[in-house]
Design a protein around this motif. Sequence first.
Motif: not given
Length: 271
Positions: A33-53
């Motif tokens: 609702f606030s953006t059409k795109n998320v920075n790819q580095k941010l997205m990859d970082g969040m996925l890496g974070f999820a994997g660590g959790v």
Amino acid sequence: MIEFMSSLSPLVQTIIATLFTWGMTALGAALVFSTKNVNQKLMDGMLGFAGGVMIAASFWSLLAPALSMAESGPLPAWMPSAIGFMLGGIFLWSADNVLPHLNPNMPPTEAEGVNPQKRKRSTLLVLAITMHNIPEGLAVGVAFGSVATGNPEASIAGAVALAIGMGIQNFPEGTAVSMPLRRDGMSRAKSFYYGQLSGAVEPIAAIVGVLAVTVMEPLLPYALSFAAGAMIFVVAEEVIPGSQENGNKDLASMWLMIGFTIMMILDVALG
């Protein structure tokens, strides 16, 4: 919060915990609702974070308690955990080969499962994240169920810590579904709907888990290890490769370590 949760029945505890994890999926999807795109580095970082959790939760919240619980059983302590762990991985591997799905950021030609070409992209994306969420919901349900059995290796604080960790890592999963759909031209409302829908399976899987272990307590080490094996399969097969396929390997790896550390701290400090 711990005292409040302790006063509730295991089933109600599980429902509240997984409504939180589902809500975090919806919160991630709401970024549409606030953006059409998320920075790819941010997205990859969040996925890496999820994997660590997920890796940390698999050991600290699931495998370690399973090994301790099995020490009082008739079999060698490692056996129930080894069997459950491998069965969890085999279950997700089987689902991966049968259920039609498309991992986020992958082209439609790389959809997997049986006859994926007959499904819409939105359906394939939701099914992919839904597959991830089944072991997560099961893990939360089994954790609360193990507390209900009175097992000394389980604690309500540890179960709450696991639910918090699963909720945190669900945030990028909701984003990973809603953003590609928005980029494809789907409305914000529909993109959000499909993004949050992938988390709806967690309360269902959790209820199955809590009921199973409270009725059949001897299955507890197997159930905990099963959830751990399923999560590790997801991390190894999809989460880590997905976080690194855009060239941000070092960034994703560091965020994986941060996610692991935070989940370890949560589990040890609260559990």
